[in-house]
Design a protein around this motif. Structure first.
Motif, PDB file in Angstrom:
ATOM      1  N   GLY A 182      43.934  47.035  46.197  1.00 19.62           N
ATOM      2  CA  GLY A 182      43.664  45.673  46.639  1.00 19.62           C
ATOM      3  C   GLY A 182      43.675  44.738  45.436  1.00 19.62           C
ATOM      4  O   GLY A 182      43.901  45.004  44.298  1.00 19.62           O
ATOM      5  N   THR A 183      43.494  43.517  46.064  1.00 26.48           N
ATOM      6  CA  THR A 183      43.324  42.357  45.196  1.00 26.48           C
ATOM      7  C   THR A 183      41.853  41.904  45.042  1.00 26.48           C
ATOM      8  O   THR A 183      41.445  41.538  46.215  1.00 26.48           O
ATOM      9  CB  THR A 183      44.452  41.182  45.748  1.00 26.48           C
ATOM     10  N   LEU A 184      41.546  41.615  43.826  1.00 29.99           N
ATOM     11  CA  LEU A 184      40.296  40.918  43.787  1.00 29.99           C
ATOM     12  C   LEU A 184      40.391  39.441  43.220  1.00 29.99           C
ATOM     13  O   LEU A 184      40.998  39.199  42.469  1.00 29.99           O
ATOM     14  CB  LEU A 184      39.551  41.494  42.619  1.00 29.99           C
ATOM     15  N   LYS A 185      39.927  38.632  44.261  1.00 26.74           N
ATOM     16  CA  LYS A 185      40.245  36.997  44.436  1.00 26.74           C
ATOM     17  C   LYS A 185      39.210  36.408  43.596  1.00 26.74           C
ATOM     18  O   LYS A 185      37.875  36.575  44.067  1.00 26.74           O
ATOM     19  CB  LYS A 185      40.498  36.428  45.576  1.00 26.74           C
ATOM     20  N   VAL A 186      39.291  35.695  42.642  1.00 28.36           N
ATOM     21  CA  VAL A 186      38.337  34.739  42.103  1.00 28.36           C
ATOM     22  C   VAL A 186      38.457  33.366  42.231  1.00 28.36           C
ATOM     23  O   VAL A 186      39.605  32.925  41.909  1.00 28.36           O
ATOM     24  CB  VAL A 186      38.290  35.038  40.372  1.00 28.36           C
ATOM     25  N   PRO A 187      37.482  32.723  42.971  1.00 29.02           N
ATOM     26  CA  PRO A 187      37.811  31.125  43.467  1.00 29.02           C
ATOM     27  C   PRO A 187      37.694  30.387  42.170  1.00 29.02           C
ATOM     28  O   PRO A 187      37.247  30.781  40.982  1.00 29.02           O
ATOM     29  CB  PRO A 187      36.707  31.131  44.525  1.00 29.02           C
ATOM     30  N   SER A 188      38.038  29.201  42.295  1.00 28.65           N
ATOM     31  CA  SER A 188      37.727  28.053  41.316  1.00 28.65           C
ATOM     32  C   SER A 188      36.474  27.920  40.775  1.00 28.65           C
ATOM     33  O   SER A 188      35.169  28.253  41.682  1.00 28.65           O
ATOM     34  CB  SER A 188      38.206  26.716  41.867  1.00 28.65           C
ATOM     35  N   GLY A 189      36.329  27.945  39.291  1.00 28.17           N
ATOM     36  CA  GLY A 189      35.032  27.714  38.823  1.00 28.17           C
ATOM     37  C   GLY A 189      34.945  28.556  37.691  1.00 28.17           C
ATOM     38  O   GLY A 189      35.919  29.349  37.255  1.00 28.17           O
ATOM     39  N   LEU A 190      33.628  28.676  36.861  1.00 25.76           N
ATOM     40  CA  LEU A 190      33.569  29.208  35.717  1.00 25.76           C
ATOM     41  C   LEU A 190      32.732  30.594  36.068  1.00 25.76           C
ATOM     42  O   LEU A 190      31.555  30.521  36.514  1.00 25.76           O
ATOM     43  CB  LEU A 190      32.714  28.349  34.690  1.00 25.76           C
ATOM     44  N   TRP A 191      33.263  31.554  35.694  1.00 28.27           N
ATOM     45  CA  TRP A 191      32.632  32.930  36.137  1.00 28.27           C
ATOM     46  C   TRP A 191      32.127  33.650  34.707  1.00 28.27           C
ATOM     47  O   TRP A 191      32.964  33.995  34.156  1.00 28.27           O
ATOM     48  CB  TRP A 191      33.542  33.749  36.897  1.00 28.27           C
ATOM     49  N   SER A 192      31.036  33.922  34.593  1.00 26.49           N
ATOM     50  CA  SER A 192      30.646  34.722  33.610  1.00 26.49           C
ATOM     51  C   SER A 192      30.433  36.059  33.704  1.00 26.49           C
ATOM     52  O   SER A 192      30.038  36.545  34.605  1.00 26.49           O
ATOM     53  CB  SER A 192      29.125  34.197  32.996  1.00 26.49           C
ATOM     54  N   VAL A 193      30.933  37.025  32.872  1.00 24.30           N
ATOM     55  CA  VAL A 193      31.287  38.342  33.110  1.00 24.30           C
ATOM     56  C   VAL A 193      31.322  39.090  31.818  1.00 24.30           C
ATOM     57  O   VAL A 193      31.845  38.441  30.931  1.00 24.30           O
ATOM     58  CB  VAL A 193      32.398  38.539  34.110  1.00 24.30           C
ATOM     59  N   GLY A 194      30.760  40.430  32.017  1.00 19.70           N
ATOM     60  CA  GLY A 194      30.780  41.307  30.707  1.00 19.70           C
ATOM     61  C   GLY A 194      32.434  41.912  30.771  1.00 19.70           C
ATOM     62  O   GLY A 194      33.386  41.352  31.618  1.00 19.70           O
ATOM     63  N   ALA A 195      32.711  43.053  30.185  1.00 19.34           N
ATOM     64  CA  ALA A 195      33.714  43.727  29.970  1.00 19.34           C
ATOM     65  C   ALA A 195      34.192  44.169  31.419  1.00 19.34           C
ATOM     66  O   ALA A 195      33.310  44.806  32.250  1.00 19.34           O
ATOM     67  CB  ALA A 195      33.862  44.931  29.019  1.00 19.34           C
ATOM     68  N   ILE A 196      35.403  44.168  31.937  1.00 13.45           N
ATOM     69  CA  ILE A 196      35.775  44.712  33.308  1.00 13.45           C
ATOM     70  C   ILE A 196      37.292  45.484  32.854  1.00 13.45           C
ATOM     71  O   ILE A 196      37.879  45.199  31.884  1.00 13.45           O
ATOM     72  CB  ILE A 196      36.219  43.532  34.385  1.00 13.45           C
ATOM     73  N   SER A 197      37.230  46.394  33.942  1.00 13.57           N
ATOM     74  CA  SER A 197      38.338  47.444  33.775  1.00 13.57           C
ATOM     75  C   SER A 197      39.001  47.700  35.182  1.00 13.57           C
ATOM     76  O   SER A 197      38.166  48.291  36.253  1.00 13.57           O
ATOM     77  CB  SER A 197      37.765  48.629  32.942  1.00 13.57           C
ATOM     78  N   LEU A 198      40.180  47.228  35.482  1.00 14.10           N
ATOM     79  CA  LEU A 198      40.796  47.470  36.688  1.00 14.10           C
ATOM     80  C   LEU A 198      41.470  48.894  36.746  1.00 14.10           C
ATOM     81  O   LEU A 198      41.796  49.458  35.740  1.00 14.10           O
ATOM     82  CB  LEU A 198      41.939  46.537  36.871  1.00 14.10           C
ATOM     83  N   GLY A 199      41.471  49.526  37.907  1.00  9.65           N
ATOM     84  CA  GLY A 199      42.109  50.767  37.952  1.00  9.65           C
ATOM     85  C   GLY A 199      43.579  50.866  38.614  1.00  9.65           C
ATOM     86  O   GLY A 199      43.960  49.585  38.699  1.00  9.65           O
ATOM     87  N   SER A 200      44.124  51.725  39.196  1.00  9.19           N
ATOM     88  CA  SER A 200      45.324  51.765  39.776  1.00  9.19           C
ATOM     89  C   SER A 200      45.552  50.946  40.979  1.00  9.19           C
ATOM     90  O   SER A 200      44.584  51.013  41.533  1.00  9.19           O
ATOM     91  CB  SER A 200      45.817  53.422  39.942  1.00  9.19           C
ATOM     92  N   ASP A 201      46.569  50.450  41.260  1.00  9.13           N
ATOM     93  CA  ASP A 201      46.758  49.385  42.457  1.00  9.13           C
ATOM     94  C   ASP A 201      45.871  48.380  42.593  1.00  9.13           C
ATOM     95  O   ASP A 201      45.361  48.069  43.498  1.00  9.13           O
ATOM     96  CB  ASP A 201      47.131  50.408  43.487  1.00  9.13           C
ATOM     97  N   MET A 202      45.365  48.010  41.632  1.00  9.69           N
ATOM     98  CA  MET A 202      44.355  46.738  41.561  1.00  9.69           C
ATOM     99  C   MET A 202      44.876  45.525  40.696  1.00  9.69           C
ATOM    100  O   MET A 202      45.765  45.857  39.780  1.00  9.69           O
ATOM    101  CB  MET A 202      43.108  47.289  40.924  1.00  9.69           C
ATOM    102  N   THR A 203      44.718  44.386  41.485  1.00 11.77           N
ATOM    103  CA  THR A 203      45.389  43.149  40.954  1.00 11.77           C
ATOM    104  C   THR A 203      44.000  42.394  40.944  1.00 11.77           C
ATOM    105  O   THR A 203      43.131  42.095  41.850  1.00 11.77           O
ATOM    106  CB  THR A 203      46.231  42.546  42.032  1.00 11.77           C
ATOM    107  N   LEU A 204      43.862  41.375  39.740  1.00  7.96           N
ATOM    108  CA  LEU A 204      43.066  40.324  39.758  1.00  7.96           C
ATOM    109  C   LEU A 204      43.679  38.970  40.015  1.00  7.96           C
ATOM    110  O   LEU A 204      44.522  38.948  39.029  1.00  7.96           O
ATOM    111  CB  LEU A 204      42.239  40.519  38.369  1.00  7.96           C
ATOM    112  N   GLU A 205      43.394  38.236  40.795  1.00  8.58           N
ATOM    113  CA  GLU A 205      43.839  36.892  41.091  1.00  8.58           C
ATOM    114  C   GLU A 205      42.920  35.917  40.853  1.00  8.58           C
ATOM    115  O   GLU A 205      42.029  35.775  41.595  1.00  8.58           O
ATOM    116  CB  GLU A 205      44.450  36.839  42.344  1.00  8.58           C
TER     117      GLU A 205
END
Length: 76
Positions: A36-59
């Motif tokens: 699936g797709t993980l959507k991130v809306p407008s804004g400043l998003w603080s986050v540690g390390a992330i790792s996506l798996g197969s068939d994943m999209t970061l939008e």
């Protein structure tokens, strides 16, 4: 592919909230849905390390910015 919003997992923009757990929960849910797709809306998003798996999209929507933390809070 199914779409998910980081806000549905407790994510908060603004740059002061550690969204590491929200991203981890969202990515786990996307994995359970076999992609699936993980959507991130407008804004400043603080986050540690992330790792996506197969068939994943970061939008990142227009105006969205990820700010990676050097010392994120431990995952729950």
């Amino acid at each position: 592919m199914k779409e998910f919003s980081i806000t549905d997992f407790g994510g908060k923009s603004g740059g002061t909230f550690d969204n590491t757990n929200a991203f981890a929960m969202a990515i786990a849910e996307i994995a359970r849905n076999e992609g699936g797709t993980l959507k991130v809306p407008s804004g400043l998003w603080s986050v540690g390390a992330i790792s996506l798996g197969s068939d994943m999209t970061l939008e990142l929507e227009e105006g969205a910015e990820l700010s990676f933390l050097t010392e994120p809070a431990p995952l729950c």
